[in-house]
Write a protein that holds these residues in place. Structure first.
Motif, PDB file in Angstrom:
ATOM      1  N   PHE A  46      38.913  41.558  37.430  1.00  0.00           N
ATOM      2  CA  PHE A  46      40.315  41.201  36.968  1.00  0.00           C
ATOM      3  C   PHE A  46      40.498  42.101  35.701  1.00  0.00           C
ATOM      4  O   PHE A  46      39.854  42.279  34.901  1.00  0.00           O
ATOM      5  CB  PHE A  46      40.370  39.638  36.745  1.00  0.00           C
ATOM      6  CG  PHE A  46      40.475  38.861  37.779  1.00  0.00           C
ATOM      7  CD1 PHE A  46      41.374  38.857  38.834  1.00  0.00           C
ATOM      8  CD2 PHE A  46      39.289  38.261  38.131  1.00  0.00           C
ATOM      9  CE1 PHE A  46      41.294  37.827  39.751  1.00  0.00           C
ATOM     10  CE2 PHE A  46      39.229  37.453  39.232  1.00  0.00           C
ATOM     11  CZ  PHE A  46      40.122  37.435  40.143  1.00  0.00           C
ATOM     12  N   ILE A  64      49.668  37.768  38.845  1.00  0.00           N
ATOM     13  CA  ILE A  64      48.896  37.338  37.454  1.00  0.00           C
ATOM     14  C   ILE A  64      48.219  38.660  37.048  1.00  0.00           C
ATOM     15  O   ILE A  64      47.237  38.998  37.794  1.00  0.00           O
ATOM     16  CB  ILE A  64      48.285  36.187  37.913  1.00  0.00           C
ATOM     17  CG1 ILE A  64      49.113  34.960  38.418  1.00  0.00           C
ATOM     18  CG2 ILE A  64      47.486  35.660  36.562  1.00  0.00           C
ATOM     19  CD1 ILE A  64      48.272  33.891  39.197  1.00  0.00           C
ATOM     20  N   HIS A  66      45.776  38.648  34.800  1.00  0.00           N
ATOM     21  CA  HIS A  66      44.609  38.134  34.245  1.00  0.00           C
ATOM     22  C   HIS A  66      43.670  37.447  35.165  1.00  0.00           C
ATOM     23  O   HIS A  66      44.209  37.052  36.054  1.00  0.00           O
ATOM     24  CB  HIS A  66      44.753  37.552  32.812  1.00  0.00           C
ATOM     25  CG  HIS A  66      45.755  35.992  33.118  1.00  0.00           C
ATOM     26  ND1 HIS A  66      45.109  35.144  33.587  1.00  0.00           N
ATOM     27  CD2 HIS A  66      47.022  36.027  32.836  1.00  0.00           C
ATOM     28  CE1 HIS A  66      46.237  34.040  33.692  1.00  0.00           C
ATOM     29  NE2 HIS A  66      47.389  34.600  33.196  1.00  0.00           N
ATOM     30  N   ASP A  67      42.608  37.106  34.547  1.00  0.00           N
ATOM     31  CA  ASP A  67      41.537  36.326  35.399  1.00  0.00           C
ATOM     32  C   ASP A  67      41.979  34.716  35.425  1.00  0.00           C
ATOM     33  O   ASP A  67      42.251  34.419  34.340  1.00  0.00           O
ATOM     34  CB  ASP A  67      40.027  36.519  34.890  1.00  0.00           C
ATOM     35  CG  ASP A  67      39.247  35.870  35.509  1.00  0.00           C
ATOM     36  OD1 ASP A  67      39.231  35.254  36.756  1.00  0.00           O
ATOM     37  OD2 ASP A  67      37.900  35.626  35.174  1.00  0.00           O
ATOM     38  N   ILE A  68      41.990  34.107  36.423  1.00  0.00           N
ATOM     39  CA  ILE A  68      41.934  32.782  36.500  1.00  0.00           C
ATOM     40  C   ILE A  68      41.071  31.951  37.008  1.00  0.00           C
ATOM     41  O   ILE A  68      41.213  30.711  37.361  1.00  0.00           O
ATOM     42  CB  ILE A  68      43.391  32.370  37.410  1.00  0.00           C
ATOM     43  CG1 ILE A  68      43.218  32.868  38.738  1.00  0.00           C
ATOM     44  CG2 ILE A  68      44.840  33.251  36.839  1.00  0.00           C
ATOM     45  CD1 ILE A  68      44.270  32.286  39.852  1.00  0.00           C
ATOM     46  N   PRO A 126      46.434  36.495  41.526  1.00  0.00           N
ATOM     47  CA  PRO A 126      45.935  37.515  40.438  1.00  0.00           C
ATOM     48  C   PRO A 126      45.540  38.890  41.263  1.00  0.00           C
ATOM     49  O   PRO A 126      45.477  38.758  42.269  1.00  0.00           O
ATOM     50  CB  PRO A 126      44.858  36.903  39.999  1.00  0.00           C
ATOM     51  CG  PRO A 126      44.354  36.091  41.089  1.00  0.00           C
ATOM     52  CD  PRO A 126      45.516  35.530  41.728  1.00  0.00           C
ATOM     53  N   THR A 128      42.888  42.580  41.427  1.00  0.00           N
ATOM     54  CA  THR A 128      41.694  43.091  40.966  1.00  0.00           C
ATOM     55  C   THR A 128      41.595  44.566  41.198  1.00  0.00           C
ATOM     56  O   THR A 128      42.632  45.020  41.630  1.00  0.00           O
ATOM     57  CB  THR A 128      40.625  42.426  41.753  1.00  0.00           C
ATOM     58  OG1 THR A 128      40.848  42.660  43.156  1.00  0.00           O
ATOM     59  CG2 THR A 128      40.904  40.588  41.696  1.00  0.00           C
TER      60      THR A 128
END
Length: 145
Positions: A46, A64, A66-68, A126, A128
């Motif tokens: 991410f 999103i 960012h990493d979740i 999210p 990637t």
């Protein structure tokens, strides 16, 4: 009597033949034998908190950036609201959730996030560095760029 005749004819029918021929179909992991489970791909990266993604079509939920991974979202806790709630967004330098998230099905404005909008990952996902699994000819709406 009729039931006995039907049961007898059903029992006389041949059992369907199971074949291993997949008709040339490959899995998205390029495995030709669909009966063999291919190893899972490595987790994708991410991107770090950064610029927001541009939207590709009208009413697209924001992506999103960012990493979740390991975010807890259940009936009692919503990790997303720790940064994106009206109360915390400014201090966290995060976008505030939309006022539409406070509307009930009947159009009433609620004092907290509507239960139908509480589980963020229903709409927001999210992104990637993954390559597309299949070809795509999608073109974004010109007016949004």
């Amino acid at each position: 009597m009729l039931a006995c005749l039907m049961a007898g004819s059903l029992m006389a029918a041949e059992a369907p033949q199971i074949t291993t021929d997949n008709g040339g179909v490959k899995s998205l992991r390029n495995s030709a034998d669909l009966a063999i489970e291919a190893p899972a791909a490595q987790m994708k990266n991410f991107r770090k908190d950064g610029d927001l993604y541009t939207r590709q079509y009208m009413h697209q939920p924001p992506l999103i950036p960012h990493d979740i991974r390991n975010y807890e979202i259940d009936q009692k806790v919503n990790k997303c609201l720790a940064c994106h709630s009206f109360k915390n967004a400014t201090a966290m330098k995060a976008p505030k959730i939309s006022p539409t998230h406070f509307e009930s099905r009947d159009g009433l404005t609620l004092g907290e996030v509507s239960p139908r909008r509480y589980f963020c990952l229903q709409c927001h996902v999210p992104q990637t560095d993954a390559k597309p699994l299949v070809g795509n000819t999608f073109k974004p709406v010109d007016a949004l760029n």
